[in-house]
Design an enzyme around this catalytic site. Structure first.
Site, short mmCIF file in Angstrom:
data_model
loop_
_atom_site.label_atom_id
_atom_site.label_comp_id
_atom_site.label_asym_id
_atom_site.label_seq_id
_atom_site.Cartn_x
_atom_site.Cartn_y
_atom_site.Cartn_z
N ARG A 44 1.11 -1.50 0.21
CA ARG A 44 0.28 0.10 -0.21
C ARG A 44 1.06 1.47 0.02
O ARG A 44 1.45 1.56 0.86
CB ARG A 44 -0.63 0.00 1.41
N ARG A 71 -4.33 26.27 -7.22
CA ARG A 71 -4.42 24.89 -7.10
C ARG A 71 -3.77 24.08 -8.34
O ARG A 71 -4.71 23.85 -9.27
CB ARG A 71 -5.26 24.05 -6.42
N ALA A 83 -6.96 27.70 5.32
CA ALA A 83 -6.50 26.57 6.02
C ALA A 83 -5.12 26.95 5.40
O ALA A 83 -4.32 27.64 4.99
CB ALA A 83 -7.11 25.21 4.53
N LEU A 85 -1.71 24.04 6.41
CA LEU A 85 -1.25 22.47 7.64
C LEU A 85 -0.03 23.26 8.59
O LEU A 85 0.07 23.65 9.47
CB LEU A 85 0.29 22.25 6.44
N GLU A 100 -4.19 31.15 10.61
CA GLU A 100 -4.39 31.43 8.92
C GLU A 100 -5.44 32.23 9.43
O GLU A 100 -5.32 32.59 8.29
CB GLU A 100 -4.72 29.39 8.63
N GLU A 104 -4.12 34.99 6.84
CA GLU A 104 -5.20 34.56 5.19
C GLU A 104 -6.31 35.69 4.82
O GLU A 104 -6.71 36.06 3.83
CB GLU A 104 -5.84 33.58 4.83
N PRO A 122 -8.60 9.00 3.44
CA PRO A 122 -7.82 8.02 3.40
C PRO A 122 -7.07 6.79 2.70
O PRO A 122 -6.67 6.46 3.11
CB PRO A 122 -8.91 7.78 4.28
N GLY A 123 -8.03 6.76 1.70
CA GLY A 123 -7.55 5.66 1.08
C GLY A 123 -6.08 5.69 -0.19
O GLY A 123 -5.68 4.52 -0.35
N GLU A 127 -3.31 12.72 5.48
CA GLU A 127 -4.07 14.16 5.51
C GLU A 127 -5.42 13.78 7.32
O GLU A 127 -6.60 13.24 6.45
CB GLU A 127 -4.01 14.76 5.29
N GLU A 151 -0.13 32.17 -3.17
CA GLU A 151 -0.87 33.33 -1.97
C GLU A 151 -1.01 34.53 -2.09
O GLU A 151 -1.41 34.86 -2.10
CB GLU A 151 -0.81 32.58 -0.93
#
Length: 211
Positions: A44, A71, A83, A85, A100, A104, A122-123, A127, A151
């Site tokens: 995996r 993006r 948002a 990290l 944030e 922002e 999740p696959g 995160e 940004e």
């Protein structure tokens, strides 16, 4: 807000072997050989991610602060909620969210609550994102944060919740945190109410922290 009758549960299958073939600036790629329930072993690959926070900032007129940002992986400019990290070691998620929102949108909030917690993909990635609800908004003090890279081209707007819901359901808005955040907000408003949401420093098993 009362808990549900259905809940995810922690489970960890045996990993026979693991390696990290790629390490990037913020994330990496890991390959695990995992023992399946029938005894077979499967490989995996997944992205290892520090986690993120997002902020659905709702003003007194029922509008949400959104930003429009390029993006590169999807080659689109997306409308999103603030948002970022969790890339500061040991940082409290609430403090990261407050940072944030300031950086922002140059905004601060008096009332903070947990709107929802999600795994984005999740696959293929570990995160975890905590989406906060911020209310009692006002202009932040001091100079605006110096932005760079993508940004530097951001647009900022305040959009009524109903317009965002229509955009989500029409397939015009695609950012994960915006979609989940806006629909969760509406569900909470129509359910037990926003004041019954979890406190801002509620436990977060996916990214444990010290309050």
């Amino acid at each position: 807000m009362a808990g549900s009758t259905i809940t995810d549960s922690h489970e960890e299958w045996e990993v026979r072997r693991t390696e990290t073939p790629f390490r990037g600036k913020k994330t990496s790629v890991r390959t695990d050989e995992v023992v399946m329930p029938d005894g077979s072993v499967a490989s995996r690959d997944y992205q290892v991610h520090p986690g993120s926070v997002a902020v659905l900032a709702l003003d007194d007129e029922g509008r949400v602060i959104v930003i429009r940002q390029y993006r590169h992986p999807v080659r689109e400019k997306l409308w999103e909620i603030p948002a970022g990290l969790l890339d500061v070691p040991g940082e409290n998620p609430l403090h990261a969210a407050q940072r944030e929102l300031y950086e922002e949108a140059h905004v601060k909030a008096e009332d903070w609550r947990v709107l929802t917690d999600v795994y984005t993909t999740p696959g293929g990635c570990d995160e975890a994102v905590r989406i906060f609800l911020a209310r009692g908004l006002s202009e932040a003090e001091g100079e605006r944060f110096e932005v760079e890279d993508e940004e530097a081209d951001m647009e900022l707007a305040r959009v009524p919740v109903a317009d965002l819901v229509r955009g989500v359901l029409a397939g015009d808005l695609h950012n994960n945190c915006l979609v989940v955040g806006v629909l969760s907000l509406v569900a909470a408003e129509q359910g037990d109410g926003l004041d019954t949401l979890r406190p801002a420093e509620a436990p977060w098993p996916a990214r444990p922290f010290e309050a």
